[in-house]
Scaffold this motif. Structure first.
Motif, mmCIF file in Angstrom:
data_model
loop_
_atom_site.group_PDB
_atom_site.id
_atom_site.type_symbol
_atom_site.label_atom_id
_atom_site.label_comp_id
_atom_site.label_asym_id
_atom_site.label_seq_id
_atom_site.Cartn_x
_atom_site.Cartn_y
_atom_site.Cartn_z
ATOM 1 N N THR A 1 0.959 -1.099 -0.166
ATOM 2 C CA THR A 1 0.074 0.119 -0.179
ATOM 3 C C THR A 1 0.816 1.199 -0.043
ATOM 4 O OG1 THR A 1 -0.035 0.041 2.456
ATOM 5 C CG2 THR A 1 -1.829 -1.279 1.355
ATOM 6 N N LEU B 1 1.446 6.672 3.778
ATOM 7 C CA LEU B 1 0.267 7.925 4.035
ATOM 8 C C LEU B 1 0.897 8.761 4.916
ATOM 9 C CD1 LEU B 1 -2.897 5.908 3.456
ATOM 10 C CD2 LEU B 1 -1.962 7.614 1.772
ATOM 11 N N GLU C 1 -3.571 4.274 14.259
ATOM 12 C CA GLU C 1 -3.698 3.307 13.202
ATOM 13 C C GLU C 1 -3.800 1.861 13.410
ATOM 14 O OE1 GLU C 1 -2.451 4.465 9.088
ATOM 15 O OE2 GLU C 1 -1.896 6.558 9.898
ATOM 16 N N GLY D 1 -10.856 10.012 7.126
ATOM 17 C CA GLY D 1 -10.801 8.912 6.570
ATOM 18 C C GLY D 1 -9.752 8.003 7.408
ATOM 19 N N THR E 1 -10.891 4.785 7.036
ATOM 20 C CA THR E 1 -11.292 4.428 5.524
ATOM 21 C C THR E 1 -9.884 4.104 5.009
ATOM 22 O OG1 THR E 1 -12.752 6.457 5.586
ATOM 23 C CG2 THR E 1 -12.011 5.469 3.201
ATOM 24 N N ARG E 2 -8.891 4.425 5.236
ATOM 25 C CA ARG E 2 -7.712 4.178 5.045
ATOM 26 C C ARG E 2 -7.220 2.439 5.438
ATOM 27 N NH1 ARG E 2 -2.863 7.727 7.361
ATOM 28 N NH2 ARG E 2 -3.975 9.264 6.316
ATOM 29 N N LEU F 1 -9.249 0.320 3.060
ATOM 30 C CA LEU F 1 -8.514 0.362 1.695
ATOM 31 C C LEU F 1 -7.357 -0.371 1.981
ATOM 32 C CD1 LEU F 1 -8.963 4.127 0.951
ATOM 33 C CD2 LEU F 1 -10.206 2.364 -0.156
ATOM 34 N N ARG F 2 -6.466 -0.273 2.945
ATOM 35 C CA ARG F 2 -5.412 -1.264 2.978
ATOM 36 C C ARG F 2 -5.620 -2.483 3.010
ATOM 37 N NH1 ARG F 2 -2.529 2.789 7.489
ATOM 38 N NH2 ARG F 2 -0.990 3.709 5.878
ATOM 39 N N LEU G 1 -7.108 10.593 -0.334
ATOM 40 C CA LEU G 1 -7.222 9.120 -0.057
ATOM 41 C C LEU G 1 -7.609 8.419 -1.174
ATOM 42 C CD1 LEU G 1 -6.330 7.192 2.219
ATOM 43 C CD2 LEU G 1 -8.699 7.619 2.952
ATOM 44 N N SER H 1 -4.833 7.826 -3.904
ATOM 45 C CA SER H 1 -3.856 6.984 -3.406
ATOM 46 C C SER H 1 -4.260 5.374 -3.637
ATOM 47 C CB SER H 1 -3.305 7.014 -1.765
ATOM 48 O OG SER H 1 -2.816 8.366 -1.621
#
Length: 281
Positions: free
Chosen positions: A3, A6, A32, A58, A61-62, A65-66, A87, A90
């Motif tokens: 990924t 960020l 995180e 986000g 959200t991240r 997505l990851r 985001l 990315s």
């Protein structure tokens, strides 16, 4: 799966001037590792559709997505849209952002009538209303495959409680009569920015088989009446539901009991008996 790197979520918040809005019930999660644990609760999300309500800057959200999810995020705070757009750049093709009010949108239509998971750090002021909406309706099983939702701890307790517990009520019955609901994770108030005044918890819900011969609307009406006057005996709280007292007698539930002592299975049996009586010629 590799990924892209960020910036820390805190930096994103500062750069976009995203002070949490009390009016919108916002409290941002910055940890995180915690966000990754939340995203892992439903299992493998690689290629799965996920609906997120109130993504804010986000953070969750991240994590989704990851994990490889295809995320549709509903956000009504337009201040957050530029951060979410960054985001999305990315993670090309994985993120769709809808500006709007989640209470007014057709979620199944947004997800193209395909199965999806719901993961969300729900805004406190709409969380319960959305949860009841996902649990309601006659159509079952639903398109959502799981609900992984952040609530104030007292609300989470009400969802997972059993009969006889202080937190047991209408929300528990609605969550458990055709779903499996559990308190999956406790989250300390210090994990949020700004810290809320109360503790939080993650609830994880998956659909189960719907009991035969039971109308969702009937069950909702019974629990609304019973818990609307929870300190009164059933013979008093249910007298406004035609046929309910006769149904209690027919299935052997003592009408002097109070709603908080009636199990989910007993409410289901009562709804079935009442529905059967109304179907008789």
């Amino acid at each position: 799966m590799s990924t892209p790197p960020l910036p820390p979520i805190r930096d994103v918040i500062q750069r976009h001037g995203l002070a949490a809005s009390k009016a919108l019930g916002q409290n941002f999660l910055l940890d995180e590792q915690l966000l990754a644990r939340i995203a892992a609760l439903p299992g493998d999300l690689a290629g799965a559709q996920v609906l997120e309500v109130g993504p804010g800057p986000g953070g969750l959200t991240r994590a989704l997505l990851r994990a490889g999810a295809r995320v549709t995020a509903i956000e009504m705070d337009r201040r957050c849209l530029p951060a979410l757009a960054e985001l999305g750049e990315s993670f090309p093709g994985q993120l769709t952002v809808i500006e709007g009010d989640a209470l007014k949108l057709d979620h199944n239509a947004l997800m193209n009538a395909e199965p999806f998971h719901v993961l969300s750090n729900l805004p406190y002021n709409v969380g319960t209303a959305l949860f009841v909406r996902w649990l309601s309706g006659e159509a079952w099983p639903p398109l959502w495959q799981s609900l992984t939702l952040m609530f104030q701890r007292e609300v989470a307790d009400r969802i997972a409680a059993g009969a006889g517990e202080d937190a047991y009520g209408r929300l528990a019955v609605l969550a458990q009569w055709r779903s499996e609901a559990r308190l999956a994770m406790k989250v300390h108030r210090s994990a949020f920015t700004p810290p809320p005044k109360v503790m939080s918890a993650i609830v994880h819900v998956t659909p189960a088989a719907m009991p035969e011969g039971v109308s969702a609307r009937m069950l909702e009406r019974l629990t609304e009446a019973a818990f609307g006057q929870r300190r009164k005996m059933l013979r008093q709280s249910l007298k406004g539901v035609p046929g309910a007292l006769e149904a209690l007698s027919r299935i052997g539930i003592d009408e002097t009991r109070r709603a908080e002592t009636v199990s989910v299975a007993e409410f289901v049996a009562l709804a079935r008996a009442l529905g059967a009586a109304r179907a008789e010629p």
